[in-house]
Design a protein around this motif. Structure first.
Motif, PDB file in Angstrom:
ATOM      1  N   PRO A  59       5.659  -1.513  12.161  1.00 44.57           N
ATOM      2  CA  PRO A  59       5.594  -0.775  10.927  1.00 44.57           C
ATOM      3  C   PRO A  59       4.307  -0.847  10.122  1.00 44.57           C
ATOM      4  O   PRO A  59       3.913   0.033   9.264  1.00 44.57           O
ATOM      5  CB  PRO A  59       6.523  -1.648   9.945  1.00 44.57           C
ATOM      6  N   SER A  60       3.398  -1.898  10.276  1.00 49.04           N
ATOM      7  CA  SER A  60       2.173  -1.848   9.783  1.00 49.04           C
ATOM      8  C   SER A  60       1.197  -0.595  10.191  1.00 49.04           C
ATOM      9  O   SER A  60       0.499  -0.399   9.404  1.00 49.04           O
ATOM     10  CB  SER A  60       1.482  -3.024  10.276  1.00 49.04           C
ATOM     11  N   ALA A  61       1.556   0.000  11.366  1.00 46.56           N
ATOM     12  CA  ALA A  61       0.544   0.793  11.953  1.00 46.56           C
ATOM     13  C   ALA A  61       0.920   2.186  10.801  1.00 46.56           C
ATOM     14  O   ALA A  61       0.080   3.241  10.914  1.00 46.56           O
ATOM     15  CB  ALA A  61       1.049   1.211  13.366  1.00 46.56           C
ATOM     16  N   PHE A  62       1.946   2.400  10.211  1.00 46.21           N
ATOM     17  CA  PHE A  62       2.412   3.645   9.174  1.00 46.21           C
ATOM     18  C   PHE A  62       2.168   3.111   7.829  1.00 46.21           C
ATOM     19  O   PHE A  62       2.331   4.202   7.105  1.00 46.21           O
ATOM     20  CB  PHE A  62       3.957   3.900   9.493  1.00 46.21           C
ATOM     21  N   MET A  63       1.462   1.923   7.829  1.00 47.37           N
ATOM     22  CA  MET A  63       1.193   1.709   6.032  1.00 47.37           C
ATOM     23  C   MET A  63      -0.219   1.710   5.974  1.00 47.37           C
ATOM     24  O   MET A  63      -1.186   1.557   6.674  1.00 47.37           O
ATOM     25  CB  MET A  63       1.817   0.186   5.972  1.00 47.37           C
ATOM     26  N   LYS A  64      -0.520   2.244   4.596  1.00 51.38           N
ATOM     27  CA  LYS A  64      -1.747   2.424   3.986  1.00 51.38           C
ATOM     28  C   LYS A  64      -2.313   0.951   4.229  1.00 51.38           C
ATOM     29  O   LYS A  64      -1.562  -0.019   3.596  1.00 51.38           O
ATOM     30  CB  LYS A  64      -1.943   3.014   2.629  1.00 51.38           C
ATOM     31  N   PRO A  65      -3.705   0.881   4.225  1.00 48.32           N
ATOM     32  CA  PRO A  65      -4.294  -0.455   4.052  1.00 48.32           C
ATOM     33  C   PRO A  65      -4.026  -1.028   2.664  1.00 48.32           C
ATOM     34  O   PRO A  65      -4.259  -0.278   1.471  1.00 48.32           O
ATOM     35  CB  PRO A  65      -5.696  -0.469   4.163  1.00 48.32           C
ATOM     36  N   ARG A  66      -3.658  -2.351   2.627  1.00 45.36           N
ATOM     37  CA  ARG A  66      -3.528  -3.051   1.254  1.00 45.36           C
ATOM     38  C   ARG A  66      -4.809  -3.025   0.472  1.00 45.36           C
ATOM     39  O   ARG A  66      -5.862  -3.467   1.041  1.00 45.36           O
ATOM     40  CB  ARG A  66      -3.036  -4.311   1.594  1.00 45.36           C
ATOM     41  N   PRO A  67      -4.803  -2.398  -0.669  1.00 46.53           N
ATOM     42  CA  PRO A  67      -5.969  -2.677  -1.665  1.00 46.53           C
ATOM     43  C   PRO A  67      -6.475  -3.966  -1.804  1.00 46.53           C
ATOM     44  O   PRO A  67      -5.710  -4.684  -1.946  1.00 46.53           O
ATOM     45  CB  PRO A  67      -5.643  -2.026  -2.917  1.00 46.53           C
ATOM     46  N   PRO A  68      -7.747  -4.277  -1.461  1.00 48.51           N
ATOM     47  CA  PRO A  68      -8.356  -5.618  -1.955  1.00 48.51           C
ATOM     48  C   PRO A  68      -8.126  -6.071  -3.492  1.00 48.51           C
ATOM     49  O   PRO A  68      -7.892  -5.391  -4.330  1.00 48.51           O
ATOM     50  CB  PRO A  68      -9.842  -5.352  -1.526  1.00 48.51           C
ATOM     51  N   THR A  69      -7.884  -7.358  -3.466  1.00 48.37           N
ATOM     52  CA  THR A  69      -7.724  -7.900  -4.788  1.00 48.37           C
ATOM     53  C   THR A  69      -9.105  -7.844  -5.563  1.00 48.37           C
ATOM     54  O   THR A  69      -9.875  -8.547  -4.999  1.00 48.37           O
ATOM     55  CB  THR A  69      -7.296  -9.355  -4.449  1.00 48.37           C
ATOM     56  N   PRO A  70      -8.859  -7.352  -6.748  1.00 48.69           N
ATOM     57  CA  PRO A  70     -10.343  -7.434  -7.722  1.00 48.69           C
ATOM     58  C   PRO A  70     -10.626  -8.835  -7.867  1.00 48.69           C
ATOM     59  O   PRO A  70     -10.031  -9.746  -7.807  1.00 48.69           O
ATOM     60  CB  PRO A  70      -9.782  -6.540  -8.762  1.00 48.69           C
ATOM     61  N   SER A  71     -12.068  -8.866  -8.178  1.00 47.49           N
ATOM     62  CA  SER A  71     -12.680  -9.996  -8.306  1.00 47.49           C
ATOM     63  C   SER A  71     -12.514 -10.656  -9.737  1.00 47.49           C
ATOM     64  O   SER A  71     -12.424 -11.773 -10.161  1.00 47.49           O
ATOM     65  CB  SER A  71     -14.141 -10.004  -8.034  1.00 47.49           C
ATOM     66  N   THR A  72     -12.261  -9.664 -10.694  1.00 45.28           N
ATOM     67  CA  THR A  72     -11.896  -9.686 -11.975  1.00 45.28           C
ATOM     68  C   THR A  72     -10.671  -9.095 -12.625  1.00 45.28           C
ATOM     69  O   THR A  72     -10.224  -8.136 -11.881  1.00 45.28           O
ATOM     70  CB  THR A  72     -13.048  -9.123 -12.879  1.00 45.28           C
ATOM     71  N   VAL A 142      11.689  -5.202  -8.554  1.00 45.09           N
ATOM     72  CA  VAL A 142      10.087  -5.160  -8.996  1.00 45.09           C
ATOM     73  C   VAL A 142       9.375  -5.956  -8.169  1.00 45.09           C
ATOM     74  O   VAL A 142       9.521  -6.925  -7.618  1.00 45.09           O
ATOM     75  CB  VAL A 142       9.780  -5.291 -10.632  1.00 45.09           C
ATOM     76  N   PHE A 143       8.132  -5.223  -7.699  1.00 45.17           N
ATOM     77  CA  PHE A 143       7.142  -5.724  -6.788  1.00 45.17           C
ATOM     78  C   PHE A 143       5.767  -5.627  -7.555  1.00 45.17           C
ATOM     79  O   PHE A 143       5.114  -4.662  -7.609  1.00 45.17           O
ATOM     80  CB  PHE A 143       6.819  -5.098  -5.354  1.00 45.17           C
ATOM     81  N   VAL A 144       5.569  -7.055  -8.005  1.00 51.12           N
ATOM     82  CA  VAL A 144       4.108  -7.194  -8.417  1.00 51.12           C
ATOM     83  C   VAL A 144       3.025  -7.471  -7.704  1.00 51.12           C
ATOM     84  O   VAL A 144       3.277  -8.642  -6.980  1.00 51.12           O
ATOM     85  CB  VAL A 144       4.150  -8.182  -9.663  1.00 51.12           C
ATOM     86  N   HIS A 145       1.849  -6.911  -7.423  1.00 49.01           N
ATOM     87  CA  HIS A 145       1.059  -7.243  -6.428  1.00 49.01           C
ATOM     88  C   HIS A 145      -0.151  -7.849  -6.915  1.00 49.01           C
ATOM     89  O   HIS A 145      -0.335  -7.983  -8.282  1.00 49.01           O
ATOM     90  CB  HIS A 145       0.742  -5.851  -5.744  1.00 49.01           C
ATOM     91  N   ALA A 146      -1.062  -8.498  -6.318  1.00 49.71           N
ATOM     92  CA  ALA A 146      -2.077  -9.403  -6.736  1.00 49.71           C
ATOM     93  C   ALA A 146      -3.195  -8.414  -7.348  1.00 49.71           C
ATOM     94  O   ALA A 146      -4.191  -8.933  -8.025  1.00 49.71           O
ATOM     95  CB  ALA A 146      -2.643 -10.285  -5.561  1.00 49.71           C
ATOM     96  N   ASN A 147      -3.244  -7.031  -7.003  1.00 50.51           N
ATOM     97  CA  ASN A 147      -4.220  -6.341  -7.339  1.00 50.51           C
ATOM     98  C   ASN A 147      -3.920  -5.628  -8.974  1.00 50.51           C
ATOM     99  O   ASN A 147      -4.395  -4.544  -9.060  1.00 50.51           O
ATOM    100  CB  ASN A 147      -4.503  -5.455  -6.479  1.00 50.51           C
ATOM    101  N   SER A 148      -2.597  -6.188  -9.493  1.00 53.25           N
ATOM    102  CA  SER A 148      -2.319  -5.541 -10.609  1.00 53.25           C
ATOM    103  C   SER A 148      -1.712  -4.541 -10.607  1.00 53.25           C
ATOM    104  O   SER A 148      -1.873  -3.508 -11.547  1.00 53.25           O
ATOM    105  CB  SER A 148      -3.640  -5.732 -11.785  1.00 53.25           C
ATOM    106  N   VAL A 149      -0.837  -4.198  -9.740  1.00 50.84           N
ATOM    107  CA  VAL A 149      -0.056  -2.961  -9.539  1.00 50.84           C
ATOM    108  C   VAL A 149       1.497  -3.549  -9.583  1.00 50.84           C
ATOM    109  O   VAL A 149       1.781  -4.255  -8.552  1.00 50.84           O
ATOM    110  CB  VAL A 149      -0.499  -2.205  -8.081  1.00 50.84           C
TER     111      VAL A 149
END
Length: 207
Positions: A59-72, A142-149
């Protein structure tokens, strides 16, 4: 039986000499690499067994790379609000969302900790400056991600200002009558679900 299982487990661990993983030591999602990592050992084994066949995709091969967590912490939270048949909000930057989680009303601001929450019938409030848009939800997650999405996935939703209060009152009365006359557990459960949803609808309108 428990003693035998314990002996078998001890023997298996002693034979394999594999370290036991502690549940608390599992990496958080924010510590997982943003790009998929290939299992080189698996690929080599696959080539030995079936050199003329491409290895299967995970499944990971079909997923877009996870956006990096912002430093701020960003000033806005990005919201994706989708239904099975439509997308209400796509990459919408807002100040805050208030979500009807099964554990209670949950406010999500930029920088919120990664969270997965189940939703119950209630009102989703989307705050953008002085503008507040309210939707009535039936259920979802609801899925709250570390990159404020925040990804909000629901079965059904409608803007609160599109709800007819007279129909809500009629539906509540109908399901209340069905519950009082129900003779089977299935009929009681269906009637109770109808009462819960219409009660939440009524609360959304009067609240």
């Amino acid at each position: 039986m428990l003693r035998q299982a314990s002996r078998l487990l001890t023997r298996s661990i002693a034979t394999t000499q594999q370290p036991i993983r502690v549940m608390g030591a599992r990496p958080m999602s924010t510590n997982v690499p943003a790009t998929p990592v290939e299992d080189s050992a698996f690929l080599e084994s696959w080539k030995k067994v079936a050199p003329n066949i491409d290895p299967p995709k995970t499944p990971s091969a079909f997923m877009k790379p996870r956006p990096p967590t912002p430093s701020t912490i960003p000033s806005k939270i990005t919201v994706n609000f989708v239904l099975p048949y439509a997308s209400e909000l796509t990459s919408k930057e807002v100040d805050m969302v208030i979500i009807p989680a099964t554990t209670g009303q949950m406010g999500v601001l930029p920088g919120h900790v990664p969270t997965i929450a189940e939703l119950k019938p209630g009102v989703l409030s989307v705050h953008e400056g002085n503008d507040v848009k309210k939707y009535f939800l039936t259920s979802g997650f609801v899925f709250v991600h570390a990159n404020s999405v925040a990804d909000i996935v629901v079965v059904e939703a409608v803007p609160v200002d599109h709800i007819d209060q007279n129909l809500v009152q009629k539906g509540l009365a109908d399901f209340t009558q069905k519950l009082s006359s129900a003779t089977t557990e299935l009929e009681k459960a269906e009637a109770q679900i109808g009462i819960d949803v219409h009660s939440a609808l009524n609360s959304a309108l009067v609240g």
